[in-house]
Scaffold this active site. Structure first.
Site, PDB file in Angstrom:
ATOM      1  N   LYS A 197      -5.364  -5.985   1.883  1.00 34.17           N
ATOM      2  CA  LYS A 197      -5.135  -4.723   1.181  1.00 34.17           C
ATOM      3  C   LYS A 197      -6.027  -4.713  -0.058  1.00 34.17           C
ATOM      4  O   LYS A 197      -5.873  -5.536  -0.962  1.00 34.17           O
ATOM      5  CB  LYS A 197      -3.678  -4.566   0.783  1.00 34.17           C
ATOM      6  CG  LYS A 197      -3.390  -3.243   0.068  1.00 34.17           C
ATOM      7  CD  LYS A 197      -1.910  -3.099  -0.251  1.00 34.17           C
ATOM      8  CE  LYS A 197      -1.635  -1.792  -0.980  1.00 34.17           C
ATOM      9  NZ  LYS A 197      -0.190  -1.619  -1.284  1.00 34.17           N
ATOM     10  N   ARG A 207       0.186   7.801  -4.036  1.00 31.89           N
ATOM     11  CA  ARG A 207       0.895   7.564  -5.297  1.00 31.89           C
ATOM     12  C   ARG A 207       1.468   8.855  -5.858  1.00 31.89           C
ATOM     13  O   ARG A 207       2.514   8.859  -6.508  1.00 31.89           O
ATOM     14  CB  ARG A 207      -0.041   6.877  -6.295  1.00 31.89           C
ATOM     15  CG  ARG A 207      -0.400   5.455  -5.859  1.00 31.89           C
ATOM     16  CD  ARG A 207      -1.482   4.818  -6.713  1.00 31.89           C
ATOM     17  NE  ARG A 207      -1.787   3.472  -6.229  1.00 31.89           N
ATOM     18  CZ  ARG A 207      -2.804   2.738  -6.657  1.00 31.89           C
ATOM     19  NH1 ARG A 207      -3.624   3.228  -7.592  1.00 31.89           N
ATOM     20  NH2 ARG A 207      -3.003   1.522  -6.169  1.00 31.89           N
ATOM     21  N   LYS A 219      -4.400  -2.596 -10.346  1.00 31.66           N
ATOM     22  CA  LYS A 219      -3.807  -3.559  -9.424  1.00 31.66           C
ATOM     23  C   LYS A 219      -4.812  -4.604  -8.951  1.00 31.66           C
ATOM     24  O   LYS A 219      -4.612  -5.255  -7.927  1.00 31.66           O
ATOM     25  CB  LYS A 219      -3.175  -2.825  -8.243  1.00 31.66           C
ATOM     26  CG  LYS A 219      -2.107  -1.821  -8.664  1.00 31.66           C
ATOM     27  CD  LYS A 219      -1.286  -1.315  -7.485  1.00 31.66           C
ATOM     28  CE  LYS A 219      -0.178  -0.385  -7.971  1.00 31.66           C
ATOM     29  NZ  LYS A 219       0.765  -0.019  -6.885  1.00 31.66           N
ATOM     30  N   GLU A 235      -7.060 -14.443   3.661  1.00 28.22           N
ATOM     31  CA  GLU A 235      -5.734 -13.840   3.500  1.00 28.22           C
ATOM     32  C   GLU A 235      -5.032 -13.683   4.850  1.00 28.22           C
ATOM     33  O   GLU A 235      -3.824 -13.933   4.975  1.00 28.22           O
ATOM     34  CB  GLU A 235      -5.861 -12.482   2.806  1.00 28.22           C
ATOM     35  CG  GLU A 235      -6.257 -12.544   1.335  1.00 28.22           C
ATOM     36  CD  GLU A 235      -5.070 -12.879   0.428  1.00 28.22           C
ATOM     37  OE1 GLU A 235      -3.981 -13.190   0.943  1.00 28.22           O
ATOM     38  OE2 GLU A 235      -5.230 -12.812  -0.797  1.00 28.22           O
ATOM     39  N   LYS A 250      -6.187  -2.418   4.978  1.00 34.97           N
ATOM     40  CA  LYS A 250      -5.934  -1.176   4.253  1.00 34.97           C
ATOM     41  C   LYS A 250      -6.867  -1.099   3.052  1.00 34.97           C
ATOM     42  O   LYS A 250      -6.909  -2.047   2.260  1.00 34.97           O
ATOM     43  CB  LYS A 250      -4.475  -1.126   3.787  1.00 34.97           C
ATOM     44  CG  LYS A 250      -4.110   0.144   3.034  1.00 34.97           C
ATOM     45  CD  LYS A 250      -2.658   0.106   2.555  1.00 34.97           C
ATOM     46  CE  LYS A 250      -2.326   1.394   1.800  1.00 34.97           C
ATOM     47  NZ  LYS A 250      -0.942   1.379   1.257  1.00 34.97           N
ATOM     48  N   SER A 276      -3.992   7.769   2.612  1.00 33.69           N
ATOM     49  CA  SER A 276      -3.812   9.140   2.127  1.00 33.69           C
ATOM     50  C   SER A 276      -5.111   9.783   1.666  1.00 33.69           C
ATOM     51  O   SER A 276      -5.342  10.970   1.911  1.00 33.69           O
ATOM     52  CB  SER A 276      -2.798   9.149   0.985  1.00 33.69           C
ATOM     53  OG  SER A 276      -3.231   8.335  -0.100  1.00 33.69           O
ATOM     54  N   TYR A 315      -1.365   9.656   8.864  1.00 38.63           N
ATOM     55  CA  TYR A 315      -0.660  10.911   8.628  1.00 38.63           C
ATOM     56  C   TYR A 315      -1.113  11.980   9.624  1.00 38.63           C
ATOM     57  O   TYR A 315      -0.489  13.031   9.719  1.00 38.63           O
ATOM     58  CB  TYR A 315      -0.898  11.374   7.186  1.00 38.63           C
ATOM     59  CG  TYR A 315      -0.533  10.313   6.181  1.00 38.63           C
ATOM     60  CD1 TYR A 315       0.789  10.102   5.808  1.00 38.63           C
ATOM     61  CD2 TYR A 315      -1.515   9.471   5.636  1.00 38.63           C
ATOM     62  CE1 TYR A 315       1.125   9.103   4.913  1.00 38.63           C
ATOM     63  CE2 TYR A 315      -1.175   8.466   4.737  1.00 38.63           C
ATOM     64  CZ  TYR A 315       0.143   8.281   4.386  1.00 38.63           C
ATOM     65  OH  TYR A 315       0.473   7.279   3.514  1.00 38.63           O
TER      66      TYR A 315
END
Length: 330
Positions: A197, A207, A219, A235, A250, A276, A315
């Protein structure tokens, strides 16, 4: 011209093109991300995500019933938590009567065979909007956060979720969650790990949907640097070793190379999150008449399958299911 090979022979008509097509889209490929909020008999369109909504529980169940009839068999739930239920440590995240837990029970009661993926991260539940507990200097505390994430995952499993989906990017959380689930009798609850991610600018509309943007800082101390690819393999290997059943990349569209590398390096199912911002760009350009929305949507999603994704969170999933049911082919 005396040509031995004429590749155009395999492109002559739709039937031949369909016969030799390497990557295809099916309704079975999708997990449909859905937003749930408190209240009754209401849905609110997300301004930066046209045709995506926050649903109250009753209308969420109606929508789930509708998409299941279209053939969508999996959803990912994200709760929009009221500000008054947020705190510094995200304690609402493991409330047995929390919004996510209620949503899982309601969906399972109405559509028992719907596969539910629940998000495991603290940002929707913290006043500061970060995915973990922070100290007085704003540093994310890894191990203390993992303790809360385990409680959150176990509470979701108790509510009836099929997969917990840690999206926080804390070190060691997959192993701790696996141990916590097993110790509480939830050996059959799976883990979809947000393994690669990235600290991406594509998350903005999401968000907005949850009101989960960080109040300060960014972040980048826990989500991955967009410049790195070998780190993604590390990872993923760590998450698989700790017990992940499915790994995720992602965002998807700007990280197709990462999907392909992970496909070559592993033998577990790979999910790609068509996030998104990617969705919003297609919608915005289509509203302006600059692109053919259907064709661009299918081409974009096909690129993720071609890169090696086995599963796509998108979506667009409902629209794709409706188009496929109508006989549409890209």
């Amino acid at each position: 011209m005396q040509l031995t090979h004429r590749p155009r022979r395999l492109r002559r008509n739709p039937s031949i093109r369909s016969l030799v097509r390497e990557a295809t889209l099916s309704v079975d490929d999708f997990i449909y991300p859905m937003f749930v909020m408190e209240g009754e008999n209401n849905r609110v369109e997300i301004p930066s995500m046209p045709e995506a909504y926050r649903f109250t529980l009753d209308l969420l169940v109606q929508e789930v019933t509708e998409i299941y009839a279209l053939g969508i068999k999996a959803i990912a739930l994200f709760p929009a938590v009221p500000e008054e239920k947020k705190d510094l440590t995200g304690s609402e995240s493991f409330n047995p009567e929390g919004l996510a837990q209620q949503a899982v029970r309601a969906v399972k009661a109405a559509v028992p065979d719907m596969i539910i993926f629940t998000d495991v991260a603290l940002d929707p539940f913290t006043t500061h909007g970060h995915d973990g507990i922070i100290d007085d200097n704003g540093v994310i505390l890894n191990d203390e956060t993992v303790e809360v994430l385990v409680k959150m995952a176990v509470s979701q499993a108790a509510a009836g979720t099929d997969f917990v989906s840690p999206s926080d990017m804390m070190d060691g959380r997959i192993g701790a969650i696996r141990q916590g689930l097993d110790a509480n009798g939830f050996e059959n609850v799976g883990i979809l790990a947000y393994s690669a991610k990235y600290a991406s600018a594509y998350y903005g509309p999401f968000r907005d949907a949850l009101g989960s943007a960080p109040k300060s800082g960014d972040k980048k101390t826990y989500q991955m640097d967009p410049a790195n690819s070998r780190e993604a393999i590390k990872e993923v290997y760590l998450d698989i070793a700790e017990g992940a059943d499915i790994v995720m990349v992602k965002p998807a569209l700007a990280y197709l190379d990462i999907i392909a590398k992970i496909k070559d390096a592993t033998n577990v199912p790979i999910a790609a999150y068509n996030v998104s911002g990617e969705y919003a760009m297609v919608k915005a350009a289509a509203q302006l008449g600059w692109i053919d929305e259907k064709k661009v949507m299918f081409e974009t999603l096909l690129s993720m399958k071609r890169a090696g994704a086995d599963i796509i969170l998108s979506y667009h999933a409902k629209a794709v299911a409706q188009l496929l049911a109508s006989g549409y082919r890209c």
